[in-house]
Structures are given as C-alpha cells and as structure tokens.
Design a protein around this motif. Structure first.
Motif, PDB file in Angstrom:
ATOM      1  N   LYS A 198    -107.636  73.743 -55.635  1.00 52.21           N
ATOM      2  CA  LYS A 198    -109.021  73.291 -55.698  1.00 52.21           C
ATOM      3  C   LYS A 198    -109.848  73.825 -54.533  1.00 52.21           C
ATOM      4  O   LYS A 198    -111.069  73.955 -54.642  1.00 52.21           O
ATOM      5  CB  LYS A 198    -109.047  71.759 -55.697  1.00 52.21           C
ATOM      6  N   GLU A 199    -109.181  74.136 -53.410  1.00 49.98           N
ATOM      7  CA  GLU A 199    -109.895  74.621 -52.235  1.00 49.98           C
ATOM      8  C   GLU A 199    -109.867  76.142 -52.121  1.00 49.98           C
ATOM      9  O   GLU A 199    -110.578  76.710 -51.293  1.00 49.98           O
ATOM     10  CB  GLU A 199    -109.278  74.018 -50.967  1.00 49.98           C
ATOM     11  N   ALA A 200    -109.047  76.795 -52.940  1.00 45.01           N
ATOM     12  CA  ALA A 200    -108.862  78.248 -52.798  1.00 45.01           C
ATOM     13  C   ALA A 200    -110.140  79.021 -53.060  1.00 45.01           C
ATOM     14  O   ALA A 200    -110.436  79.999 -52.363  1.00 45.01           O
ATOM     15  CB  ALA A 200    -107.749  78.714 -53.738  1.00 45.01           C
ATOM     16  N   LEU A 201    -110.930  78.611 -54.047  1.00 39.21           N
ATOM     17  CA  LEU A 201    -112.157  79.334 -54.372  1.00 39.21           C
ATOM     18  C   LEU A 201    -113.175  79.205 -53.238  1.00 39.21           C
ATOM     19  O   LEU A 201    -113.830  80.189 -52.870  1.00 39.21           O
ATOM     20  CB  LEU A 201    -112.741  78.793 -55.681  1.00 39.21           C
ATOM     21  N   GLU A 202    -113.281  77.995 -52.679  1.00 35.50           N
ATOM     22  CA  GLU A 202    -114.220  77.798 -51.572  1.00 35.50           C
ATOM     23  C   GLU A 202    -113.800  78.584 -50.333  1.00 35.50           C
ATOM     24  O   GLU A 202    -114.655  79.081 -49.585  1.00 35.50           O
ATOM     25  CB  GLU A 202    -114.311  76.304 -51.237  1.00 35.50           C
ATOM     26  N   LYS A 203    -112.502  78.696 -50.118  1.00 43.14           N
ATOM     27  CA  LYS A 203    -112.003  79.399 -48.933  1.00 43.14           C
ATOM     28  C   LYS A 203    -111.842  80.905 -49.167  1.00 43.14           C
ATOM     29  O   LYS A 203    -111.294  81.610 -48.300  1.00 43.14           O
ATOM     30  CB  LYS A 203    -110.663  78.792 -48.509  1.00 43.14           C
ATOM     31  N   GLU A 204    -112.275  81.388 -50.341  1.00 43.24           N
ATOM     32  CA  GLU A 204    -112.248  82.812 -50.681  1.00 43.24           C
ATOM     33  C   GLU A 204    -110.837  83.402 -50.553  1.00 43.24           C
ATOM     34  O   GLU A 204    -110.626  84.464 -49.972  1.00 43.24           O
ATOM     35  CB  GLU A 204    -113.222  83.584 -49.786  1.00 43.24           C
ATOM     36  N   GLN A 205    -109.879  82.684 -51.135  1.00 46.48           N
ATOM     37  CA  GLN A 205    -108.484  83.129 -51.087  1.00 46.48           C
ATOM     38  C   GLN A 205    -108.104  83.956 -52.308  1.00 46.48           C
ATOM     39  O   GLN A 205    -106.995  84.499 -52.347  1.00 46.48           O
ATOM     40  CB  GLN A 205    -107.554  81.906 -50.962  1.00 46.48           C
ATOM     41  N   PHE A 206    -108.986  84.050 -53.290  1.00 52.77           N
ATOM     42  CA  PHE A 206    -108.683  84.851 -54.475  1.00 52.77           C
ATOM     43  C   PHE A 206    -109.142  86.298 -54.258  1.00 52.77           C
ATOM     44  O   PHE A 206    -110.189  86.559 -53.647  1.00 52.77           O
ATOM     45  CB  PHE A 206    -109.384  84.284 -55.707  1.00 52.77           C
ATOM     46  N   VAL A 207    -108.360  87.232 -54.785  1.00 57.26           N
ATOM     47  CA  VAL A 207    -108.714  88.654 -54.750  1.00 57.26           C
ATOM     48  C   VAL A 207    -108.395  89.247 -56.120  1.00 57.26           C
ATOM     49  O   VAL A 207    -107.635  88.661 -56.907  1.00 57.26           O
ATOM     50  CB  VAL A 207    -107.935  89.410 -53.654  1.00 57.26           C
ATOM     51  N   LEU A 208    -108.986  90.374 -56.398  1.00 53.07           N
ATOM     52  CA  LEU A 208    -108.719  91.085 -57.642  1.00 53.07           C
ATOM     53  C   LEU A 208    -107.963  92.375 -57.362  1.00 53.07           C
ATOM     54  O   LEU A 208    -108.296  93.117 -56.433  1.00 53.07           O
ATOM     55  CB  LEU A 208    -110.028  91.406 -58.370  1.00 53.07           C
ATOM     56  N   HIS A 209    -106.924  92.601 -58.171  1.00 52.89           N
ATOM     57  CA  HIS A 209    -106.245  93.890 -58.198  1.00 52.89           C
ATOM     58  C   HIS A 209    -106.579  94.562 -59.522  1.00 52.89           C
ATOM     59  O   HIS A 209    -106.910  93.884 -60.507  1.00 52.89           O
ATOM     60  CB  HIS A 209    -104.735  93.707 -58.039  1.00 52.89           C
ATOM     61  N   TYR A 210    -106.479  95.879 -59.533  1.00 53.56           N
ATOM     62  CA  TYR A 210    -106.920  96.623 -60.715  1.00 53.56           C
ATOM     63  C   TYR A 210    -105.817  97.570 -61.172  1.00 53.56           C
ATOM     64  O   TYR A 210    -105.196  98.258 -60.362  1.00 53.56           O
ATOM     65  CB  TYR A 210    -108.188  97.427 -60.398  1.00 53.56           C
TER      66      TYR A 210
END
Length: 692
Positions: free
Chosen positions: A443-455
């Motif tokens: 729940k806190e990962a999006l606010e803390k910008e912990q997500f990244v995209l790989h391509y």
C-alpha cells in the motif's frame, strides 16, 4: 314483632346485612378498597339502626321504648362520621379526612350526651309517651318532644354530609356511567326526604316511623351496582389486558425467533451465515469425534465478484450468489453443511468419511458442480472459485481451528491466482504472516516510488527489427530486493490497489515512449498488460486518454494486452470495453492465447489487433509434433482473422526459425532480450537491434 311494620324493618335488616357482605366481597376486586369496607360498616350500622327501630316500635311500655330509642340514637349518631369518612375515601383529599375526623369528635360528645340524658340526646321533654296509631291503623311506640341543641348539631352534621355528597356527585358525574349516577342522585334525594320526615316525627308533626334506613337501602343497592359495574369493568379490562399481553408475548416470541434466525442465517441466499455455520460445524465436529471419522471443511471464494458488481450492478452480483448457493445446496443436499460466510465466500462441511480419499472425492464433486457457466439476466458468466481445504484430525483439533486452517489454505489458493485449490499445511501460517506484511508494504510502495518498469522487445519475425516494447512492472522492495509481479499483483488485486498501480504503469510507459520518440525511435510502440479490475471496473478509457495526452502520443503508440481468462469472465462487458478502447486508436491484443478456452465464434467478435501465443506451446515446439501443429494452427487462425500473431517465450534460434517458417508475425523471448531497465532498453534500441 309479627306486625307488618316490624316485618318490613326486619326484611330491611337482612337486606342491609347482605349489602354489607357484598361490599366486603367487592373490596377485594375494586379500586376503592377503603370506601367498600367503610360502606360495609355503614350497612351493618344501618341494619342495627333498623333493628333498634323495631324494638322501639314494638316496646310494651315507655321504659323499654326509651331504652330502645337511645340505641336508635346511638346507631344514627355512628352513621354521621361513617358517611363523612366514606365521602372522604371517595374524594381522597387530605382536608376531607381531617373534616371526617372532626365530625367523629363531635359525634363522640353527642354519644356521651345520648346515654347521660334521660330520654337520649334528641329530647329534653317528651310530648308523646304512649303508643300511637299509624295512618294505616297499626299501633307503634313513636316518641316525640322538645328537641335539644345536641339534636340540632346532629341535624347540621347530617345536612353537611348531604351537601358534601351532592357536590361530590356533581364533580364525579363526568366520570361515572350515567345510569349509575342517576341512581345515586335518587338515593341521596330519598335519604334527605326520609331524614326530613324523621325530623317531623321527632317534632310530633307526623306519626311515622324512621324511614331513613329504607332510603339508605336504596342507596346501598345503587352503590353496590356502581361498584359491581366498576369491578366488572376492571375484570373485563384485566382479561383484555391479559389477552393483549399474551398476544404481545407471542409476538415477541415470534420476533425473537425471527431475530435468532436472522442472526444465524444469510438473508440473501437463505443459507446459514458465519454464526450459524460455526454452530453447525461444532455439532459435526463433535459427531465426527465420537464416531472416529474424518471431517473436512471446504472454503470457496467466488473470484472477482467485485468486477461483476462493478460492471453488471449489485443486483446481478446478488443473483449470481443466489445461483451459487442453490447449486451447492442441490449438490450437497442434507448430507453436508452449506453456508455463506460473507461476501463471495461459502463453506461446505464434509463429514462421515474414514479416509482423506473420501473427502477428496467429495471436494472434486463440489468443484465440478460449481464449475458450469452461470446464467444471469442479459449474459452468461464463466466464473472460477478459489478453494481451501482443511481436515480433522490432520489439521485442527476444534471446529474453529478447522475453519481457520481452511482459511489459510484459501489465502494461498488466491495468491496462486483465480481457480486454484490448496490443502492446508502447517507452513501456511508463516506464509500468511509474510503475505500480510507484504500487503501492508504494498500500500505504501506507490507513494514511496518503489515501482519501476522493465521492457522486453517484440521483434518482427522477418526482419528482427524491434516494433514494440512490452512494459513489465517490478517492485524494488527495500529488504527483499526486486520482487516479480507474480508475487505482488495478486495481492494488489485482492486489496484493491491494482487500479492505482495499473494507472501508474500506463502513465509511466507513455512517458518512456515519449522519451524514446525524442531520441529518434519513431516507429515504435509500447505494450502494457491489463488486469481484470482495470478492464472491467476502473475508468480505463479516461486513464488511457489522459496518459496519451500528457505524453503527447497518439492512440496507435500504445498497445494494451488482456489475458484470455480475463476476457472470458464477462464476454459481453469485455467486448464493450474493448470497443471503447479501440475507438481511442489504441492497439489491443489477447495475451496467453490458448489457455482460456475461448471459442472461435467468440474470438472473431473481439475488436483486437493481435493475439499472443502462450509460451507453453512455444517451449517444446522443437521436440513435440503436437505443439508444432498447435503453433501452425494458431498462425493459420491469425491469418484467416486478419490478426497479428505474437509468439512469446522464444529462447533459442531453432524456435525462432521454426516460428518464422510457420509465418508467425512477431517474436518475443530471452533469445532476443530479457526484460531490461529503461536505460538498458534505450541502449538496446540504440545499439543492439535495428528499429523498424
């Protein structure tokens, strides 16, 4: 005493005695208890007054007549304070009782005067001292003479009692039955008249015996009628109130039964709810324990009910729940417990089996019965169930623990994706604790910008030029490192965070695509995977259009991939949402084609541009003639439908060559590149491969 007048007096004595007895009986049921007892005493006093009159009237000489006359006086004096007290009891005012006590004190003095005076308190001198002849010819001893001041005082007290009674009757008129009030008024008038006649006799003006006793007899009858009517009304009211209370108690009992039923049963499906299920499971547990048999608990969770509620409305969702309940009830009958624990969760209690194999067979039958499509107004839905199983005595030692163990197994099944079944294992508790911790951090990962995209690139089979970059989300966990989507996407769907995460993925992929455009990669598009909640519930069209506008892209620069199983959950709704997306110019493709059991008739209705052949068919293409044939069929199908075919999971040159030979349009897999971080994907585009 055998004269007519004496007989009449004696009859009145008996009648007054009976009135006294009736008043005493009525005192037990009347609201005027004190008044009834006082009236009974007055009736007895009047009876003695009448009896003393008989003795005086039939006296043989003057001495006997005077003695009897003193007793007549005695009882007539007693009547005055008794009448005052009766009126005070009916009026129930403090001053009225004080007045009655004062009258009693005056009467005590008059009683003393009555016995010390030679002729009683009435006369100072007798003018008539011999028997006289009554107007009908009968002779009787009627005394007359000069009256005393004490007699005048007694007459004033009697007059006061009459006035007080009249005032009380007027005030009580509106509260009494009209017929009874008239009787009382008539009785009071008779007493006044007879008392006045008695005064005229005392003065020697008339030759009449005292008649006030007969007037009171009429009053006694009237009063008893009034009191009896009041007692009868009270009894009727009591019976009516008792009947009403009995009806109320019966109604309350029925309401309590309905309340207890509501507490332990689900109103929608008419199955036992959690409270009722626990009670019934406990009984089954005790029986299994005593019979030395195994008992199983199967928890079923209807997957993605929220999507149905969001797209079809809660009425359709409720209809679906009712059909699930009916299907389970029809299959299980009375030999098993079927209950709804809440929302989309059902429980089935299975008892009476000696081995695990028997319970396993029952579970398979239940899942098979629940697997068929559900018909609700307007569409047919292919629903799946996540299921968890726990067995006594292997997994728990009480009904509550058995249900909890099945719940842990269900959690693991949900983590594995829709339509999975898991059996409880002790290690699940630790896994659940880890899952709960991961949900909190998610729940806190999006606010803390912990997500990244790989391509990961998709290349043209003929030229090996990159035409598309598929965006794949990763979670940079502070302690666990790089977490793959299969670990946290099911949690995001379960907690409702998937819509926000999905919107972020689309927005981030469009921004990256804009950067690549600025770097000169113009003939390139980016692909993003969609979850079921994004497609069927969220405002996907608005999110896509906003992301494209912010990045300065056209609809054709973005491709959205939807798994076949998601599309099959609600085909009609899926087609509607896909058509809306296609209207934006966005490319659409079906991911994992071949795993969702969609029909060809349904496939041609989908407004898509391509479908991706699942990696499970590509993996053994070089070793399995069957998989090779499947790939060839898929290529032919795509060609006939005018769709592009993307083969994913290409890991070596041989697979790439065979797929190219079959006529597959696009290839994707480790053979070309693993999923790359954004900077690495940019380098790949610039240095590693040509861009179409």
């Amino acid at each position: 005493m055998d004269t007519p007048i004496a007989s009449l007096y004696l009859i009145s004595v008996g009648a007054l005695a009976m009135c006294a007895f009736q008043a005493a009986l009525l005192a037990r049921s009347s609201s005027y208890v004190r008044a009834c007892w006082t009236f009974a005493v007055i009736c007895l006093t009047f009876a003695l007054f009448q009896l003393s009159n008989v003795r005086q009237l039939a006296a043989p000489d003057l001495a006997v007549a005077v003695t009897a006359h003193k007793w007549v006086n005695f009882f007539s004096l007693l009547l005055i304070p008794q009448i005052w007290y009766l009126l005070a009891s009916l009026d129930a005012r403090k001053w009225s009782f004080r007045l009655a006590y004062a009258v009693g004190c005056v009467t005590a003095w008059l009683l003393f005067e009555n016995f010390v005076a030679p002729y009683g308190y009435r006369f100072s001198v007798l003018t008539v001292d011999v028997p006289g002849e009554l107007w009908w010819g009968e002779r009787a001893f009627l005394l007359a003479g000069e009256t005393t001041p004490a007699y005048a005082i007694n007459r004033l007290l009697s007059l006061g009692a009459a006035v007080y009674a009249a005032i009380f009757c007027i005030r009580a008129r509106s509260e009494r039955v009209r017929f009874s009030n008239r009787l009382v008024w008539l009785s009071v008038v008779l007493i006044i008249v007879t008392t006045a006649l008695g005064g005229a006799t005392d003065a020697g003006m008339l030759q009449l015996p005292f008649l006030s006793g007969f007037g009171f007899l009429f009053l006694a009858a009237s009063y008893l009628l009034l009191v009896r009517r009041e007692a009868t009304q009270r009894l009727t009211d009591k019976i009516r109130i008792s009947a009403a209370l009995e009806r109320e108690m019966e109604s309350h009992k029925r309401a309590s039964l309905r309340f207890e039923h509501a507490l332990s049963n689900d109103a929608l499906t008419r199955l036992p709810n959690r409270v009722g299920a626990l009670d019934l499971l406990h009984r089954m547990f005790v029986k299994s324990e005593s019979n030395l048999t195994r008992m199983g608990v199967l928890l079923l969770d209807l997957d993605r009910l929220a999507i149905i509620n969001g797209t079809r409305g809660y009425e359709a969702g409720n209809q679906l729940l009712v059909e699930v309940a009916q299907r389970l009830r029809d299959h299980c009958g009375k030999r098993m417990l079927v209950a709804r624990l809440g929302s989309a969760r059902f429980v089935v209690g299975i008892a009476g089996h000696k081995t695990w194999a028997g319970i396993e067979s029952e579970v398979e039958g239940i899942l098979s019965a629940a697997k068929a499509p559900f018909s609700i107004p307007g569409t047919v839905l292919n629903m799946t169930f996540s299921a968890g199983v726990a067995v006594y005595p292997d997994h728990a030692s009480s009904a509550e623990d058995l249900l909890a163990s099945a719940g842990l197994a269900l959690h693991q099944a949900r983590d594995a994706g829709p339509g999975n079944l898991r059996v409880f294992h002790p290690s699940l508790q630790q896994s659940l604790n880890e899952r709960i911790g991961l949900e909190t951090e998610l729940k806190e990962a999006l606010e803390k910008e912990q997500f990244v995209l790989h391509y990961q690139p998709q290349v043209c089979a003929a030229t090996e030029r990159v035409v598309c970059m598929e965006a794949l989300i990763r979670w940079h966990h502070p302690t666990l490192g790089l977490v793959m989507p299969d670990k946290f996407i099911p949690l995001a769907e379960a907690t409702g965070a998937i819509a926000a995460i999905g919107s972020w993925v689309i927005d981030a992929a469009c921004r990256q695509m804009s950067n690549w455009r600025e770097n000169g990669f113009t003939d390139l598009r980016v692909a993003v995977n969609l979850s079921a909640q994004q497609l069927l519930v969220s405002d996907l069209g608005e999110a896509v259009q906003s992301a494209l506008q912010r990045a300065g892209l056209q609809g054709g620069d973005l491709e959205l991939e939807i798994t076949e199983s998601v599309l099959m959950q609600d085909p009609q709704r899926s087609i509607e949402r896909l058509e809306a997306l296609r209207a934006l110019g966005v490319r659409l493709s079906i991911d994992d084609f071949g795993t969702g059991y969609s029909s060809l008739g349904y496939l041609k209705l989908l407004p898509v541009h391509a479908f991706k052949l699942d990696r499970s068919f590509v993996r053994d293409i070089g070793r399995s003639a069957k998989d090779l044939e499947i790939c060839a069929t898929a290529v032919g199908l795509a060609r006939n439908l005018g769709l592009e075919l993307v083969a994913e999971g290409v890991e070596d040159a041989m697979q790439a060559a065979q797929l190219r030979k079959l006529g597959c349009h696009l290839l994707q897999g480790y053979y070309f590149a693993r999923p790359l971080a954004a900077y690495a994907a940019t380098d790949f585009l610039a240095n590693g491969r040509k861009v179409a």
